[in-house]
Design a protein around this motif. Structure first.
Motif, mmCIF file in Angstrom:
data_model
loop_
_atom_site.group_PDB
_atom_site.id
_atom_site.type_symbol
_atom_site.label_atom_id
_atom_site.label_comp_id
_atom_site.label_asym_id
_atom_site.label_seq_id
_atom_site.Cartn_x
_atom_site.Cartn_y
_atom_site.Cartn_z
ATOM 1 N N PRO A 155 18.452 -13.651 3.055
ATOM 2 C CA PRO A 155 17.203 -13.534 2.156
ATOM 3 C C PRO A 155 16.116 -12.751 2.971
ATOM 4 C CG PRO A 155 17.755 -15.752 1.926
ATOM 5 C CD PRO A 155 18.676 -15.089 2.936
ATOM 6 N N ASP A 156 16.025 -12.651 4.270
ATOM 7 C CA ASP A 156 15.027 -11.829 5.091
ATOM 8 C C ASP A 156 15.530 -10.480 5.440
ATOM 9 O OD1 ASP A 156 16.699 -12.849 7.071
ATOM 10 O OD2 ASP A 156 14.945 -14.031 8.299
ATOM 11 N N GLY A 157 16.951 -10.329 5.417
ATOM 12 C CA GLY A 157 17.488 -9.278 5.796
ATOM 13 C C GLY A 157 18.023 -9.436 7.116
ATOM 14 N N GLY A 158 17.676 -10.470 7.669
ATOM 15 C CA GLY A 158 18.036 -10.812 9.455
ATOM 16 C C GLY A 158 16.729 -10.051 10.227
ATOM 17 N N LEU A 159 15.562 -10.085 9.610
ATOM 18 C CA LEU A 159 14.518 -9.614 10.399
ATOM 19 C C LEU A 159 13.510 -10.546 10.440
ATOM 20 C CD1 LEU A 159 14.290 -5.717 9.496
ATOM 21 C CD2 LEU A 159 15.163 -6.543 11.924
ATOM 22 N N PRO A 160 12.512 -10.496 11.243
ATOM 23 C CA PRO A 160 11.398 -11.528 11.427
ATOM 24 C C PRO A 160 10.191 -10.870 10.263
ATOM 25 C CG PRO A 160 11.294 -10.412 13.159
ATOM 26 C CD PRO A 160 12.742 -10.124 12.740
ATOM 27 N N ARG A 161 9.462 -11.672 9.967
ATOM 28 C CA ARG A 161 8.324 -11.163 9.079
ATOM 29 C C ARG A 161 7.333 -10.496 9.932
ATOM 30 N NH1 ARG A 161 7.549 -12.000 4.025
ATOM 31 N NH2 ARG A 161 5.464 -11.717 4.278
ATOM 32 N N GLU A 162 7.646 -9.260 10.543
ATOM 33 C CA GLU A 162 6.887 -8.495 11.139
ATOM 34 C C GLU A 162 7.122 -6.946 11.022
ATOM 35 O OE1 GLU A 162 6.761 -9.317 15.728
ATOM 36 O OE2 GLU A 162 8.294 -11.085 15.252
ATOM 37 N N PRO A 163 6.305 -6.043 10.734
ATOM 38 C CA PRO A 163 6.488 -4.621 10.420
ATOM 39 C C PRO A 163 7.501 -4.030 11.403
ATOM 40 C CG PRO A 163 4.099 -5.160 10.268
ATOM 41 C CD PRO A 163 4.751 -6.357 10.958
ATOM 42 N N VAL A 164 8.210 -3.042 11.103
ATOM 43 C CA VAL A 164 9.051 -2.078 11.823
ATOM 44 C C VAL A 164 8.610 -0.956 11.563
ATOM 45 C CG1 VAL A 164 11.398 -1.759 12.431
ATOM 46 C CG2 VAL A 164 10.631 -3.984 11.583
ATOM 47 N N SER A 174 8.914 15.701 9.953
ATOM 48 C CA SER A 174 9.155 14.279 10.516
ATOM 49 C C SER A 174 7.966 13.431 10.527
ATOM 50 C CB SER A 174 9.967 14.460 11.823
ATOM 51 O OG SER A 174 9.148 14.963 12.826
ATOM 52 N N GLY A 175 8.084 12.015 10.968
ATOM 53 C CA GLY A 175 7.031 11.284 10.783
ATOM 54 C C GLY A 175 7.328 9.812 11.168
ATOM 55 N N GLU A 176 6.438 9.062 10.983
ATOM 56 C CA GLU A 176 6.632 7.718 11.263
ATOM 57 C C GLU A 176 6.261 6.750 9.973
ATOM 58 O OE1 GLU A 176 4.767 4.473 14.072
ATOM 59 O OE2 GLU A 176 6.459 5.498 15.203
ATOM 60 N N ALA A 177 6.964 5.806 9.419
ATOM 61 C CA ALA A 177 6.621 4.975 8.423
ATOM 62 C C ALA A 177 6.821 3.580 8.869
ATOM 63 C CB ALA A 177 7.354 5.363 7.252
ATOM 64 N N THR A 178 6.107 2.932 8.362
ATOM 65 C CA THR A 178 6.109 1.454 8.419
ATOM 66 C C THR A 178 7.008 0.599 7.528
ATOM 67 O OG1 THR A 178 4.238 1.470 9.752
ATOM 68 C CG2 THR A 178 4.920 -0.696 8.996
ATOM 69 N N ALA A 179 7.921 -0.196 7.992
ATOM 70 C CA ALA A 179 8.781 -0.931 7.046
ATOM 71 C C ALA A 179 7.938 -2.171 7.022
ATOM 72 C CB ALA A 179 10.349 -1.110 7.634
ATOM 73 N N HIS A 201 11.082 -4.856 4.141
ATOM 74 C CA HIS A 201 10.954 -3.858 4.924
ATOM 75 C C HIS A 201 11.849 -2.556 4.391
ATOM 76 C CE1 HIS A 201 11.089 -7.363 7.761
ATOM 77 N NE2 HIS A 201 10.334 -6.480 8.442
ATOM 78 N N ALA A 202 11.548 -2.201 3.090
ATOM 79 C CA ALA A 202 11.784 -0.986 2.471
ATOM 80 C C ALA A 202 10.778 -0.133 2.838
ATOM 81 C CB ALA A 202 11.668 -1.305 0.853
ATOM 82 N N VAL A 203 11.289 1.406 2.856
ATOM 83 C CA VAL A 203 10.618 2.319 3.381
ATOM 84 C C VAL A 203 10.678 3.397 2.182
ATOM 85 C CG1 VAL A 203 10.401 4.185 4.873
ATOM 86 C CG2 VAL A 203 10.970 1.880 5.658
ATOM 87 N N HIS A 204 9.487 3.705 1.632
ATOM 88 C CA HIS A 204 9.209 5.028 1.080
ATOM 89 C C HIS A 204 8.366 5.981 1.364
ATOM 90 C CE1 HIS A 204 10.121 1.639 -1.815
ATOM 91 N NE2 HIS A 204 10.449 2.367 -2.765
ATOM 92 N N VAL A 205 8.906 7.269 1.711
ATOM 93 C CA VAL A 205 8.171 8.348 2.293
ATOM 94 C C VAL A 205 8.318 9.522 1.258
ATOM 95 C CG1 VAL A 205 8.439 9.994 4.380
ATOM 96 C CG2 VAL A 205 9.012 7.662 4.690
ATOM 97 N N VAL A 206 7.265 10.278 1.197
ATOM 98 C CA VAL A 206 7.223 11.489 0.522
ATOM 99 C C VAL A 206 6.904 12.669 1.184
ATOM 100 C CG1 VAL A 206 6.053 12.578 -1.971
ATOM 101 C CG2 VAL A 206 6.418 9.680 -1.439
ATOM 102 N N ARG A 252 17.265 11.622 7.216
ATOM 103 C CA ARG A 252 17.887 10.506 7.902
ATOM 104 C C ARG A 252 16.660 9.896 8.500
ATOM 105 N NH1 ARG A 252 20.609 13.361 13.153
ATOM 106 N NH2 ARG A 252 18.598 14.048 14.410
ATOM 107 N N PHE A 253 16.948 8.412 8.913
ATOM 108 C CA PHE A 253 15.903 7.486 9.544
ATOM 109 C C PHE A 253 16.302 7.028 10.853
ATOM 110 C CE2 PHE A 253 15.512 7.411 4.812
ATOM 111 C CZ PHE A 253 14.326 7.362 4.645
ATOM 112 N N ARG A 254 15.352 6.708 11.801
ATOM 113 C CA ARG A 254 15.705 6.059 13.119
ATOM 114 C C ARG A 254 14.709 4.906 13.099
ATOM 115 N NH1 ARG A 254 18.560 9.389 16.599
ATOM 116 N NH2 ARG A 254 18.730 11.750 15.884
ATOM 117 N N THR A 255 15.441 3.929 14.127
ATOM 118 C CA THR A 255 14.411 2.813 14.641
ATOM 119 C C THR A 255 15.381 2.250 15.745
ATOM 120 O OG1 THR A 255 13.359 1.112 14.310
ATOM 121 C CG2 THR A 255 15.464 0.728 13.243
ATOM 122 N N GLY A 256 14.500 1.993 16.806
ATOM 123 C CA GLY A 256 15.273 1.646 18.003
ATOM 124 C C GLY A 256 16.215 2.487 18.498
#
Length: 542
Positions: free
Chosen positions: A86-95, A113-118, A124-129, A142-146
């Protein structure tokens, strides 16, 4: 159906609170309170998760793009290292998520390029325009994190406002019930070239239970958790169901290959619901269920910020321009309609059916559509919508039952639709439809009782991706429907999609089919092709 879980019980209790509160606080506020559907906290109030702590690939659900304009497009992904949790395997914190847009697949010619917050509030969905892009241009993203990098997606912007050159190519798809078979058609669609956008007519997912082996997919290697073997009701249920669908490799490939433009039908919430009227849910619980479904819909598809839901409402109808070649009006024929008369199925129309004030789109959307047609300067006016507009009879002599869930159940609304097009001088009308799990090609007649009456436009109905399981070219009622509906030029019961090509001179529709979906690997072929000439509406088979 399985017994209600504790989450279901909490949901129903919240819905009862909603029913009591809505007169005092308003539907949207009450749904928000009842379901805890909150918005992200201000950035300074929420410490972000260190991406280095993510020790499994978070991009398991793929990437997508959508709603292209000449200078921008939506980019989407959702972080879920454990997609069936249900949590997608992530804690309830922004990424923090970095996004990159380039002209080449190797990302050596960066454009933006830029940075968005999930946010955890959006699962933890991301919508970038990205804005300031070049018209009619292909991009990679593409997207990157860590340490993790997503799959690469390909997208394309729309032509500029004055561009009347060349051609446009759309793909029309609909109805992808996971439990009915593989999304083989989408795998083939991913490999189609020069597709400007995929137009999805609804039933992106289905609310019905999916067993451990994927229903009729009967995949012995699949072991889905028991949480999927129940009807979707809560926000958690809908989020998990989207995760299941997004894990399909053919769906991922089709999203990564082309930008998508989506609208919904009924199964994104519940079969045959009409505005606030459910088919089977307890009425006092339905708006809370609809709010949960609408929230999950936005979270999991490449929609722009104006489509973010407010409680149990979501502004889905919208308009996109593709230069001077096409105006695309995306309709919502589910959220604003009157309830079906005489039941949901095929019924002989009643006095209620013929009531002149009955609506499919609602007054505001009808006016918006008519105004858009009045101001249109496009060669083609394309309408992306859910249920069959043209009349369909299923017998050759009366009395004639009609589908109460389609526009046949709303004849006055259909009359206003066609009158608005005529008054606006729309000469090249193309209506794209889903819902019925078969291919149809039909002329839209001004008077369906008079075969010689003016043809107001054409309707291209795409079959399902998987819903209904394996189909056949000529279903049992094939001859009856062809005889009973002389405006019907084509009928095929197999799975697939429609390729629609538009230029200054003509519209061309290629009906693509696969013979089976209960086993993977079926080849694709073109069952039939039709054209309609600009200024001379009516389908002619090639």
């Amino acid at each position: 159906m399985t017994q209600p879980s504790s989450a279901d019980s909490e949901y129903r209790a919240a819905a009862r609170r909603l029913c009591r509160r809505r007169l005092l606080t308003g539907t949207a506020a009450a749904v928000t309170l009842a379901l805890g559907i909150d918005l992200p906290r201000p950035a300074h109030a929420a410490a972000k998760l260190d991406p280095a702590r993510i020790d499994k690939d978070p991009f398991t659900l793929g990437v997508a793009s959508g709603d292209p304009r000449p200078d921008s497009v939506v980019l989407w992904t959702r972080l879920a290292p454990e997609p069936y949790e249900p949590d997608g395997g992530l804690p309830r914190e922004p990424v923090a998520v970095r996004w990159e847009l380039a002209r080449d697949k190797g990302f050596t010619r960066d454009v933006r390029s830029g940075e968005a917050t999930a946010h955890p509030e959006f699962n933890h969905a991301v919508h970038v325009v990205p804005e300031g892009l070049s018209p009619r241009t292909g991009y990679y993203y593409r997207f990157r994190t860590g340490i993790w990098t997503s799959a690469v997606g390909r997208t394309r912007t729309a032509p500029s406002a004055a561009d009347a050159s060349g051609s446009l190519r759309f793909a029309a798809v609909s109805c992808q019930a996971y439990h009915d078979g593989y999304f083989t058609a989408l795998g083939h669609l991913a490999r189609e070239e020069d597709v400007d956008a995929v137009l999805h007519m609804g039933d992106y997912l289905y609310e019905y239970a999916v067993d451990a082996h994927g229903g009729d997919r009967a995949d012995p290697t699949l072991r889905l958790p028991d949480r999927f073997n129940k009807e979707t009701v809560t926000l958690e249920d809908y989020r998990l169901r989207y995760a299941l669908y997004h894990r399909d490799p053919d769906l991922q490939a089709a999203h990564a290959a082309h930008p998508w433009i989506v609208t919904w039908d009924d199964h994104e919430v519940e079969n045959n619901y009409a505005d606030e009227t459910p088919e089977g849910s307890p009425p006092e619980a339905f708006l809370a269920r609809r709010a949960a479904a609408y929230r999950a819909y936005y979270e999991n598809l490449p929609l722009r910020p104006p489509q973010q839901p407010s409680g149990s409402s979501l502004q889905l109808y919208r308009r996109l321009q593709f230069g001077r070649l096409a105006q695309l009006d995306i309709l919502d024929g589910r959220q604003h309609r009157d309830d079906q008369s005489a039941g949901d199925g095929w019924k002989v129309p009643t006095d209620e059916t013929a009531r002149p004030d009955r609506t499919m789109l609602g007054t505001a959307q009808e006016r918006w559509l008519a105004d858009g047609w009045e101001s249109s300067r496009a060669v083609w006016n394309v309408v992306q919508q859910q249920t069959v507009l043209s009349r369909r009879r299923n017998r050759t002599s009366g009395p004639y039952p009609l589908s109460m869930d389609a526009w046949d159940g709303y004849p006055a609304a259909r009359g206003r639709f066609l009158d608005a097009a005529r008054k606006a001088g729309v000469t090249n009308l193309a209506v794209l439809t889903g819902d019925v799990h078969v291919h149809y090609a039909m002329d839209i007649k001004e008077d369906f009782d008079d075969t010689g009456s003016r043809t107001a436009g054409v309707e291209l109905v795409t079959t399902s991706v998987a819903s209904g399981g394996d189909g056949v070219a000529e279903p049992g009622d094939w001859q009856t429907l062809r005889d009973a509906n002389p405006h019907m030029k084509f009928y095929d019961g197999r799975r697939g999609y429609v390729l629609l090509t538009l230029d200054q001179r003509q519209l061309r529709a290629d009906y693509r089919t696969v013979d089976r979906v209960t086993r993977p690997g079926a080849p694709v072929s073109t069952a039939a092709s039709f054209v309609s000439r600009a200024g001379d509406p009516g389908l002619k088979e090639l």
